[in-house]
Design a protein around this motif. Structure first.
Motif, PDB file in Angstrom:
ATOM      1  N   UNK A 311      -6.911   4.126  -2.614  1.00  0.00           N
ATOM      2  CA  UNK A 311      -6.789   5.566  -2.895  1.00  0.00           C
ATOM      3  C   UNK A 311      -5.395   6.078  -2.555  1.00  0.00           C
ATOM      4  N   UNK A 312      -4.844   5.624  -1.416  1.00  0.00           N
ATOM      5  CA  UNK A 312      -3.492   6.058  -1.037  1.00  0.00           C
ATOM      6  C   UNK A 312      -2.457   5.572  -2.044  1.00  0.00           C
ATOM      7  N   UNK A 313      -2.609   4.363  -2.540  1.00  0.00           N
ATOM      8  CA  UNK A 313      -1.670   3.830  -3.530  1.00  0.00           C
ATOM      9  C   UNK A 313      -1.741   4.614  -4.828  1.00  0.00           C
ATOM     10  N   UNK A 314      -2.937   5.027  -5.212  1.00  0.00           N
ATOM     11  CA  UNK A 314      -3.081   5.819  -6.434  1.00  0.00           C
ATOM     12  C   UNK A 314      -2.444   7.183  -6.302  1.00  0.00           C
ATOM     13  N   UNK A 315      -2.604   7.829  -5.158  1.00  0.00           N
ATOM     14  CA  UNK A 315      -1.975   9.136  -4.939  1.00  0.00           C
ATOM     15  C   UNK A 315      -0.458   9.020  -4.979  1.00  0.00           C
ATOM     16  N   UNK A 316       0.084   7.947  -4.392  1.00  0.00           N
ATOM     17  CA  UNK A 316       1.529   7.749  -4.366  1.00  0.00           C
ATOM     18  C   UNK A 316       2.088   7.602  -5.775  1.00  0.00           C
ATOM     19  N   UNK A 317       1.414   6.843  -6.616  1.00  0.00           N
ATOM     20  CA  UNK A 317       1.880   6.656  -7.986  1.00  0.00           C
ATOM     21  C   UNK A 317       1.804   7.952  -8.784  1.00  0.00           C
TER      22      UNK A 317
END
Length: 327
Positions: A311-317
């Motif tokens: 989830x954190x990686x998706x928000x960053x992208x």
């Protein structure tokens, strides 16, 4: 020689007569309930408690006497039924049992009805009834009674005859013996095709229980073909021990217990193990501290961390994309 008194002779004769009557006469406080259709007798009289205590010869004698008396009462009821001679005047006496009143439970469910074949459906539609024919017929050539079908049947096999009649209008140069063999092979192949069609129709109907899940569609998988081969091999009396092996097949014959089977604890087994299991279950139910499964907890924590990281990686992208569009 000592003189024998008349009173002693009469007393001995009365004792013998009483012994004979006692062998066929049984007295019960409560009458037995009989189900002659099932050859069943229900005795509701309480047995003598003193004679059943312990496991000595006295208990065995009491049980034998009780079984003998109840059997005598059941046989007496059978003699009251109408009887007839089986196989003529010199045959044994057979009693006509009535319909049973008690429905005995079955160990296994009743078999499902077999779906009718195409011929059975056609015969039912046209009103054709099956007539029972004798298995032996008179053979004029051999001058003896032979089987109607099968090996050494009456008339013999036309394909193996030493003389074949040429039909009217046929080519005189044609080999009639080859024609007969070819027609027989076609009949065998046609019967096999009809059998496979009946199996496919029964499988589509869902009412039959096919022994082998093989459908005549031409698209069988390797697992289905292997299962069919194993079932066909162990279906013989020798469990496939003397059957010829197929190409690329193992030399060891397959066993019937190759599939997975459920295991159940015996009803009368280790009482100590049963007691320990029950005590452990009660201990877990009575304790206020919950039972912690370490493996399950660790797996749950790992899944949760992986989900948070994804989830954190998706928000960053998504943030990088927004900044790029703003620029």
């Amino acid at each position: 020689m000592a003189a024998v008194r008349v009173e002693e002779v009469l007393a001995a004769a009365e004792e013998q007569e009483a012994e004979k009557r006692r062998s066929v006469t049984v007295e019960k406080e409560l009458e037995l309930e009989f189900d002659l259709g099932n050859l069943l007798a229900l005795d509701r009289n309480p047995p003598a408690a003193a004679g059943l205590r312990g496991a000595g010869p006295r208990r065995e004698t009491v049980l034998r006497a009780l079984a003998r008396d109840n059997t005598q009462l059941l046989v007496a009821q059978l003699w009251d039924l109408p009887a007839e001679r089986a196989g003529g005047a010199g045959g044994p006496l057979v009693a006509q049992l009535p319909e049973p009143t008690f429905r005995l439970p079955r160990e296994k469910p009743p078999p499902r009805p077999r779906p009718p074949t195409r011929w059975e459906q056609f015969a039912r539609l046209k009103g054709i009834r099956k007539r029972k024919r004798t298995s032996l017929v008179w053979d004029e050539q051999a001058k003896e009674w032979r089987r109607r079908w099968g090996y050494r049947r009456a008339g013999g096999d036309p394909a193996r005859a030493w003389l074949a009649e040429v039909p009217e209008g046929a080519d005189p140069e044609e080999d009639q013996f080859a024609r007969l063999r070819r027609e027989k092979q076609e009949r065998v192949a046609r019967n096999e095709l009809n059998r496979l069609r009946n199996l496919a129709r029964a499988h589509r109907a869902g009412t039959a229980v096919p022994a082998v899940p093989l459908h005549p569609t031409g698209h069988q998988s390797r697992e289905e073909l292997g299962h069919v081969a194993r079932v066909a091999r162990v279906s013989t009396a020798s469990l496939g021990r003397f059957q010829p092996r197929l190409p690329k097949e193992s030399a060891e014959p397959p066993s019937r217990s190759s599939g997975k089977k459920r295991r159940f604890e015996p009803l009368l087994g280790n009482l100590a193990a049963e007691r320990s299991r029950q005590l452990e279950l009660l201990r877990d139910m009575g304790s206020k501290k919950p039972v912690l499964d370490i493996t399950r907890a660790v797996n749950k924590q790992l899944r949760q961390e992986e989900a948070e990281a994804a989830a954190a990686k998706g928000k960053k992208q998504s943030r990088r994309g927004k900044r790029g569009r703003r620029q």
